[in-house]
Design an enzyme around this catalytic site. Structure first.
Site, PDB file in Angstrom:
ATOM      1  N   LYS A 193       0.929  -1.230  -0.230  1.00 14.58           N
ATOM      2  CA  LYS A 193       0.099   0.049  -0.082  1.00 14.58           C
ATOM      3  C   LYS A 193       0.826   1.115  -0.017  1.00 14.58           C
ATOM      4  O   LYS A 193       0.553   2.247  -0.591  1.00 14.58           O
ATOM      5  CB  LYS A 193      -0.653  -0.029   1.277  1.00 14.58           C
ATOM      6  CG  LYS A 193      -2.066  -0.972   1.212  1.00 14.58           C
ATOM      7  CD  LYS A 193      -3.380  -0.251   0.668  1.00 14.58           C
ATOM      8  CE  LYS A 193      -4.463  -1.091   0.304  1.00 14.58           C
ATOM      9  NZ  LYS A 193      -4.832  -2.480   0.529  1.00 14.58           N
ATOM     10  N   LYS A 247      -7.988  -3.976  -7.600  1.00 17.05           N
ATOM     11  CA  LYS A 247      -8.621  -2.616  -7.948  1.00 17.05           C
ATOM     12  C   LYS A 247      -7.482  -1.624  -7.830  1.00 17.05           C
ATOM     13  O   LYS A 247      -7.613  -0.663  -8.606  1.00 17.05           O
ATOM     14  CB  LYS A 247      -9.802  -2.399  -6.838  1.00 17.05           C
ATOM     15  CG  LYS A 247      -9.455  -2.292  -5.301  1.00 17.05           C
ATOM     16  CD  LYS A 247     -10.752  -2.059  -4.736  1.00 17.05           C
ATOM     17  CE  LYS A 247     -10.599  -2.439  -3.328  1.00 17.05           C
ATOM     18  NZ  LYS A 247     -10.354  -3.718  -2.944  1.00 17.05           N
ATOM     19  N   LYS A 296      -1.357  -9.260 -11.105  1.00 18.93           N
ATOM     20  CA  LYS A 296      -2.336  -9.959 -10.196  1.00 18.93           C
ATOM     21  C   LYS A 296      -3.515  -8.973 -10.073  1.00 18.93           C
ATOM     22  O   LYS A 296      -3.461  -7.498 -10.277  1.00 18.93           O
ATOM     23  CB  LYS A 296      -1.889  -9.827  -9.022  1.00 18.93           C
ATOM     24  CG  LYS A 296      -3.055 -10.279  -7.833  1.00 18.93           C
ATOM     25  CD  LYS A 296      -2.721  -9.626  -6.358  1.00 18.93           C
ATOM     26  CE  LYS A 296      -4.122  -9.554  -5.740  1.00 18.93           C
ATOM     27  NZ  LYS A 296      -4.389  -8.637  -4.608  1.00 18.93           N
TER      28      LYS A 296
HETATM   29  P1  ADP Z   1      -7.917  -6.009  -4.103  1.00 15.64           P
HETATM   30  O1  ADP Z   1      -6.609  -6.515  -4.414  1.00 15.64           O
HETATM   31  O2  ADP Z   1      -8.722  -5.848  -5.405  1.00 15.64           O
HETATM   32  O3  ADP Z   1      -7.899  -4.623  -3.222  1.00 15.64           O
HETATM   33  P2  ADP Z   1      -8.860  -7.435  -1.790  1.00 15.64           P
HETATM   34  O4  ADP Z   1      -7.417  -7.176  -1.334  1.00 15.64           O
HETATM   35  O5  ADP Z   1      -9.969  -6.600  -1.240  1.00 15.64           O
HETATM   36  O6  ADP Z   1      -8.741  -7.294  -3.518  1.00 15.64           O
HETATM   37  O7  ADP Z   1      -9.192  -8.838  -1.935  1.00 15.64           O
HETATM   38  C1  ADP Z   1     -10.333  -9.656  -1.190  1.00 15.64           C
HETATM   39  C2  ADP Z   1     -10.267 -10.973  -1.219  1.00 15.64           C
HETATM   40  O8  ADP Z   1     -10.131 -11.556  -2.389  1.00 15.64           O
HETATM   41  C3  ADP Z   1      -9.040 -11.533  -0.608  1.00 15.64           C
HETATM   42  O9  ADP Z   1      -9.072 -12.795  -0.154  1.00 15.64           O
HETATM   43  C4  ADP Z   1      -7.902 -11.705  -1.794  1.00 15.64           C
HETATM   44  O10 ADP Z   1      -6.941 -12.632  -1.435  1.00 15.64           O
HETATM   45  C5  ADP Z   1      -8.921 -12.228  -2.902  1.00 15.64           C
HETATM   46  N1  ADP Z   1      -8.339 -11.609  -4.188  1.00 15.64           N
HETATM   47  C6  ADP Z   1      -8.359 -10.588  -4.594  1.00 15.64           C
HETATM   48  N2  ADP Z   1      -7.740 -10.277  -5.772  1.00 15.64           N
HETATM   49  C7  ADP Z   1      -7.322 -11.633  -6.064  1.00 15.64           C
HETATM   50  C8  ADP Z   1      -6.636 -12.135  -7.099  1.00 15.64           C
HETATM   51  N3  ADP Z   1      -6.218 -11.663  -8.190  1.00 15.64           N
HETATM   52  N4  ADP Z   1      -6.340 -13.403  -7.161  1.00 15.64           N
HETATM   53  C9  ADP Z   1      -6.980 -14.246  -6.082  1.00 15.64           C
HETATM   54  N5  ADP Z   1      -7.619 -13.926  -5.050  1.00 15.64           N
HETATM   55  C10 ADP Z   1      -7.829 -12.458  -4.946  1.00 15.64           C
END
Ligand code: ADP
Ligand code: TRP
Length: 317
Positions: free
Chosen positions: A110, A192, A189
Site C-alpha cells: 500500500k 482494484k 495480479k
Molecule cells: P483488491 O486486491 O482488489 O484490493 P482485496 O485485497 O480486497 O482485493 O481482496 C479481497 C479478497 O479477494 C482476498 O481474500 C483476496 O486474497 C482475494 N483476491 C483479490 N484479488 C485476487 C486475485 N487476483 N487472485 C486471487 N484472489 C484474490
C-alpha cells in the site's frame, strides 16, 4: 468446523475476489458452520466517505447473496455488527510486536502504491486477527495475498494464549492452488489498486476481455496456454474438458487470441447471467436484505459474546 471469511467493501467486487475468496466459501457451505462478513471497519483504511461506504457495504451483501451465499447455511453480517472486534483488537495490540506488522507485505505494498501511512493501515492485520479469533474459526478461505495475515493471526493467538492461558484455536488459511492468484487484464495480479479488474457484473466486461494483453504471436503460430492470462481466466469458468480443448487449440496453432477471448466471454456469461438476474430481484426487495442482515448480525454477535466473556475473564477486565 467453523469456516469464516471477510471481504472489504472498498470497491466493486471483481473476478479475483470471486474465485480467490467468495467461491471457496460457497463451495464449503455444506462442510461446516459458516460465517461470511463485510469488513466495513477495514474498508475505512481507504474509503473516506460515509455514503460511499454504506452503499458499498450493501452492494457487497447483494453480491454475496446473488452469487451463491445461502443465508440458511451461512451467517452473513457486517463487521460493525460485532463492535467487540475492536475491543479484542486492542487486547491483541498490546501483545503485537511492531516488527511483526512492519514485515507485512500488504502494508508495504500500500505504501508503494502511494497510500498515506496511517495507523489504521498499519494495524490492519491485528483487526483481521480479531475478526477471526473472536469467531473461533478453524478455516479461513482467502486469496494467496492474505496468507501472511493468517500467519500473523496464528502468531497473535499463540502470544495471547502464552500470556493468558488456552483461549484461541489456531486457524488455517484455505487457499486452493488453482485460484491462488488470478491475473488481471494486464497480466499482473487482478486488483482494484492496479486498475486491471473485470467486475462481477461489469457492464463493460466484453470490452475489458477483448483488451486482455497478449503477446504478438500471429493466429497461425502455436501458443503455450499455461501462463497465458486468457487461458488462466478461462480455466476458472470452464470444465476440465473445456479447458483441455482450449489448451489443445492453442498448442495446435491456427487459433488466435481473439477466438479464445470470445470463448472466455461466453463462459463468463454462462456463469454470471443467472447471478445477475438474482441480484436484480434481490435489489428490488430491500426489506428482505435487511432481514437477512439483521438475523446474521444477531447470530454473529451471540457467537462473539461467548468468546469475549472468556477473553475478558482471562485479561482481567
Ligand atoms: P483488491 O486486491 O482488489 O484490493 P482485496 O485485497 O480486497 O482485493 O481482496 C479481497 C479478497 O479477494 C482476498 O481474500 C483476496 O486474497 C482475494 N483476491 C483479490 N484479488 C485476487 C486475485 N487476483 N487472485 C486471487 N484472489 C484474490
Ligand atoms: N483482509 C481481507 C482482504 O483484504 C479482508 C478481511 C478482513 C478478512 N478480516 C478478515 C478475510 C478475516 C478473512 C478473515 O481481503
Amino acid at each position: 468446523m467453523r469456516i469464516l471469511t471477510g471481504i472489504q467493501p472498498s470497491g466493486k467486487l471483481h473476478w479475483g475476489n470471486y474465485f480467490g475468496a467468495m467461491k471457496s466459501m460457497f463451495d464449503l457451505q455444506d462442510k461446516g458452520d459458516n460465517f461470511m462478513f463485510i469488513a466495513n471497519y477495514h474498508a475505512m483504511t481507504t474509503v473516506r466517505d460515509g455514503r460511499t461506504l454504506r452503499a458499498a457495504t450493501r452492494d457487497v451483501a447483494l453480491d454475496y447473496l446473488a452469487c451463491g451465499l445461502d443465508p440458511a447455511k451461512t451467517t452473513v453480517y457486517r463487521q460493525s455488527d460485532v463492535p467487540e472486534v475492536q475491543e479484542l483488537a486492542w487486547y491483541l495490540s498490546c501483545l503485537t510486536p511492531m516488527g511483526l506488522l512492519e514485515r507485512c507485505h500488504s502494508y508495504k505494498d500500500k505504501m508503494a502504491h502511494g497510500f498515506e501511512a496511517t495507523h489504521g493501515l498499519f494495524a490492519y492485520p491485528v483487526l483481521m486477527a480479531a475478526d477471526i479469533l473472536i469467531m473461533n474459526a478453524d478455516l479461513v478461505p482467502v486469496g494467496k495475498d492474505q496468507k501472511q495475515h493468517l500467519e500473523v493471526t496464528r502468531d497473535l493467538a499463540q502470544k495471547f494464549d502464552n500470556a493468558y492461558g488456552e483461549i484461541f484455536k489456531l486457524p488455517d488459511a484455505y487457499i486452493p492452488e488453482t485460484v491462488a492468484t488470478i491475473p488481471g487484464t494486464d497480466g499482473q495480479k487482478m486488483s482494484k489498486s492496479y486498475h486491471n479488474t473485470i467486475e462481477l457484473f461489469d457492464p463493460s466486461a466484453k470490452k475489458k476481455i477483448m483488451s486482455i494483453v497478449t503477446d504478438s504471436k500471429t493466429m497461425e503460430e502455436p501458443k503455450e496456454p499455461e501462463g497465458n492470462s486468457i487461458f488462466e481466466m478461462y480455466k476458472l469458468f470452464a470444465t476440465k474438458e473445456e479447458a483441455e480443448t482450449m489448451a489443445a487449440n492453442f498448442r495446435a496453432g491456427n487459433y488466435g487470441y481473439g477466438s479464445a477471448k470470445k470463448e472466455l466471454l461466453a463462459a463468463y456469461r454462462r456463469l454470471f447471467d443467472p447471478f445477475r438476474e438474482r441480484r436484480e430481484t434481490l435489489a428490488k426487495d430491500p426489506s428482505m436484505l435487511e432481514d437477512i442482515m439483521r438475523d446474521g448480525a444477531a447470530r454473529a454477535r451471540r457467537a462473539a459474546a461467548a468468546q469475549m466473556e472468556k477473553v475478558r475473564q482471562a485479561v482481567g477486565i
